[in-house]
Design a protein around this motif. Sequence first.
Motif, PDB file in Angstrom:
ATOM      1  N   SER A   1      -5.895  27.424  19.477  1.00  0.00           N
ATOM      2  CA  SER A   1      -4.681  27.084  19.203  1.00  0.00           C
ATOM      3  C   SER A   1      -3.686  28.364  18.973  1.00  0.00           C
ATOM      4  N   ALA A   2      -4.350  29.609  18.800  1.00  0.00           N
ATOM      5  CA  ALA A   2      -3.690  30.769  18.523  1.00  0.00           C
ATOM      6  C   ALA A   2      -2.979  31.374  19.649  1.00  0.00           C
ATOM      7  N   THR A   3      -3.465  30.886  20.768  1.00  0.00           N
ATOM      8  CA  THR A   3      -3.047  31.391  22.019  1.00  0.00           C
ATOM      9  C   THR A   3      -1.622  30.718  22.174  1.00  0.00           C
ATOM     10  N   ASP A   4      -0.640  31.480  23.010  1.00  0.00           N
ATOM     11  CA  ASP A   4       0.634  31.085  23.345  1.00  0.00           C
ATOM     12  C   ASP A   4       0.776  30.129  24.407  1.00  0.00           C
ATOM     13  N   TYR A   5      -0.252  30.132  25.303  1.00  0.00           N
ATOM     14  CA  TYR A   5      -0.132  29.103  26.253  1.00  0.00           C
ATOM     15  C   TYR A   5      -1.713  28.901  26.808  1.00  0.00           C
ATOM     16  N   CYS A   6      -2.237  27.549  26.737  1.00  0.00           N
ATOM     17  CA  CYS A   6      -3.747  27.385  26.810  1.00  0.00           C
ATOM     18  C   CYS A   6      -3.760  26.650  27.950  1.00  0.00           C
ATOM     19  N   MET A   7      -4.839  27.069  28.938  1.00  0.00           N
ATOM     20  CA  MET A   7      -5.260  26.297  29.943  1.00  0.00           C
ATOM     21  C   MET A   7      -7.065  26.109  30.212  1.00  0.00           C
ATOM     22  N   ALA A   8      -7.065  24.897  30.424  1.00  0.00           N
ATOM     23  CA  ALA A   8      -8.800  24.796  30.327  1.00  0.00           C
ATOM     24  C   ALA A   8      -9.224  23.749  31.435  1.00  0.00           C
ATOM     25  N   THR A   9     -10.663  23.856  31.381  1.00  0.00           N
ATOM     26  CA  THR A   9     -11.254  22.829  32.418  1.00  0.00           C
ATOM     27  C   THR A   9     -11.575  21.694  31.808  1.00  0.00           C
TER      28      THR A   9
ATOM     29  N   PHE B   1     -13.967  20.126  31.047  1.00  0.00           N
ATOM     30  CA  PHE B   1     -15.073  20.164  30.122  1.00  0.00           C
ATOM     31  C   PHE B   1     -15.078  20.779  28.962  1.00  0.00           C
ATOM     32  N   ALA B   2     -13.752  21.143  28.546  1.00  0.00           N
ATOM     33  CA  ALA B   2     -13.253  21.956  27.495  1.00  0.00           C
ATOM     34  C   ALA B   2     -13.052  20.979  26.152  1.00  0.00           C
ATOM     35  N   ALA B   3     -14.091  20.208  25.799  1.00  0.00           N
ATOM     36  CA  ALA B   3     -13.725  19.249  24.857  1.00  0.00           C
ATOM     37  C   ALA B   3     -13.903  20.247  23.592  1.00  0.00           C
ATOM     38  N   ILE B   4     -13.386  19.487  22.235  1.00  0.00           N
ATOM     39  CA  ILE B   4     -13.243  20.218  20.986  1.00  0.00           C
ATOM     40  C   ILE B   4     -13.606  19.564  19.983  1.00  0.00           C
ATOM     41  N   LYS B   5     -14.261  20.244  18.906  1.00  0.00           N
ATOM     42  CA  LYS B   5     -14.733  19.733  17.786  1.00  0.00           C
ATOM     43  C   LYS B   5     -14.678  20.376  16.592  1.00  0.00           C
ATOM     44  N   LEU B   6     -14.241  19.916  15.344  1.00  0.00           N
ATOM     45  CA  LEU B   6     -14.186  20.739  13.956  1.00  0.00           C
ATOM     46  C   LEU B   6     -15.169  20.204  13.253  1.00  0.00           C
ATOM     47  N   SER B   7     -16.475  20.837  13.477  1.00  0.00           N
ATOM     48  CA  SER B   7     -17.722  20.364  12.658  1.00  0.00           C
ATOM     49  C   SER B   7     -17.841  20.850  11.092  1.00  0.00           C
TER      50      SER B   7
ATOM     51  N   PHE C   1     -17.049  15.185  19.440  1.00  0.00           N
ATOM     52  CA  PHE C   1     -16.098  16.086  20.337  1.00  0.00           C
ATOM     53  C   PHE C   1     -14.966  15.163  21.132  1.00  0.00           C
ATOM     54  N   TYR C   2     -13.873  15.562  20.983  1.00  0.00           N
ATOM     55  CA  TYR C   2     -12.745  15.092  21.622  1.00  0.00           C
ATOM     56  C   TYR C   2     -12.536  15.711  23.062  1.00  0.00           C
ATOM     57  N   ASP C   3     -12.363  14.895  24.120  1.00  0.00           N
ATOM     58  CA  ASP C   3     -12.414  15.436  25.405  1.00  0.00           C
ATOM     59  C   ASP C   3     -11.082  16.262  25.467  1.00  0.00           C
ATOM     60  N   ALA C   4     -11.259  17.028  26.571  1.00  0.00           N
ATOM     61  CA  ALA C   4      -9.896  17.770  27.118  1.00  0.00           C
ATOM     62  C   ALA C   4      -8.671  17.211  27.310  1.00  0.00           C
ATOM     63  N   THR C   5      -8.880  15.929  27.612  1.00  0.00           N
ATOM     64  CA  THR C   5      -7.479  15.088  27.862  1.00  0.00           C
ATOM     65  C   THR C   5      -6.853  14.776  26.711  1.00  0.00           C
ATOM     66  N   TRP C   6      -7.609  14.373  25.560  1.00  0.00           N
ATOM     67  CA  TRP C   6      -7.124  14.203  24.430  1.00  0.00           C
ATOM     68  C   TRP C   6      -6.614  15.334  23.793  1.00  0.00           C
TER      69      TRP C   6
ATOM     70  N   TYR D   1      -3.893  22.027  25.222  1.00  0.00           N
ATOM     71  CA  TYR D   1      -3.770  22.677  26.631  1.00  0.00           C
ATOM     72  C   TYR D   1      -2.663  22.086  27.434  1.00  0.00           C
ATOM     73  N   ALA D   2      -2.176  23.050  28.007  1.00  0.00           N
ATOM     74  CA  ALA D   2      -1.094  22.893  29.019  1.00  0.00           C
ATOM     75  C   ALA D   2      -1.442  22.166  30.171  1.00  0.00           C
ATOM     76  N   THR D   3      -2.576  22.510  30.865  1.00  0.00           N
ATOM     77  CA  THR D   3      -2.926  21.874  31.856  1.00  0.00           C
ATOM     78  C   THR D   3      -4.404  21.908  31.808  1.00  0.00           C
ATOM     79  N   ILE D   4      -4.972  20.802  32.491  1.00  0.00           N
ATOM     80  CA  ILE D   4      -6.495  20.822  32.678  1.00  0.00           C
ATOM     81  C   ILE D   4      -6.963  20.764  34.364  1.00  0.00           C
ATOM     82  N   PHE D   5      -7.915  21.379  34.420  1.00  0.00           N
ATOM     83  CA  PHE D   5      -8.634  21.630  35.927  1.00  0.00           C
ATOM     84  C   PHE D   5      -9.992  21.113  36.086  1.00  0.00           C
ATOM     85  N   GLU D   6     -10.215  20.806  37.372  1.00  0.00           N
ATOM     86  CA  GLU D   6     -11.506  20.419  37.724  1.00  0.00           C
ATOM     87  C   GLU D   6     -12.673  21.311  37.734  1.00  0.00           C
ATOM     88  N   SER D   7     -12.360  22.692  38.004  1.00  0.00           N
ATOM     89  CA  SER D   7     -13.296  23.660  37.763  1.00  0.00           C
ATOM     90  C   SER D   7     -12.945  24.821  37.277  1.00  0.00           C
TER      91      SER D   7
END
Length: 253
Positions: free
Chosen positions: A120-128, A130-136, A170-175, A182-188
């Motif tokens: 979240s502290a990056t200025d522009y974030c891109m992910a695959t 598979f990049a699900a997130i969780k605050l545990s 875990f909340y998925d990358a699309t969420w 995330y600005a964009t999500i990629f397949e690989s």
Amino acid sequence: MYHFMEAYVKQNSENGIATIEFFHPEQNSLPGHILAQLVETITSVGNDPNVKIVILKSGGERTFCAGASFQELVAINDAETGKVFFSGFANVINAMRKCPKFIIGRIQGKTVGGGVGIASATDYCMATKFAAIKLSELNVGIGPFVVSPAIERKMGVSAMSQIAIDANTFYDATWAKEKGLYATIFESIEELDEAVQQLAENLCAYNLEAMIEMKKVFWRGTEDWDTLLAERAAISGRLVLSDFTKETLKKFK
């Protein structure tokens, strides 16, 4: 393959692009000394006149960052140690905030707790994908106090409070993309790396002075974070000593 490797932070600068990579064999969970190295590296590339753009990534393929080091968490026995421990992530977030250069986040896999704060502290974030997130954090009797200002700034109070309360999911990358992380999500990973490199190269062609001024604008209103995140670290440091957390951590052991 990665299990026997040592933890590291490494940095490489080429053609105005500084790439910072961190790694820890335990799913890129970050102990204090690695967090301190990250702070030092982010600060030094920020001050390097030859660097125009920073890429932040982690080693390995499956997890971007599993958050705080469990070993260190279990070992905390007093509030001061707790505060120092939780200040580790606070210091990284503050270093990213103060770094005058844009930081591009490259999130290749799952990210948890403090890792979500770093993304979240990056200025522009891109992910695959598979990049699900969780605050545990609530699971172990604490809360995402140190990282929530960064997450809230990026995704809003609504999304931040949802994942903070629903601490087991875990909340998925699309969420995460829909909520603005995330600005964009990629397949690989290959496609992600290509896009990150392309963006970094494009940005290098722009006026550095303009980008430095833009970064100040983006982070306006966070000037009190040195104090705020230190206060938040103290809350976590106190809660980690609670009977609830001590008992819970024993179960995880």
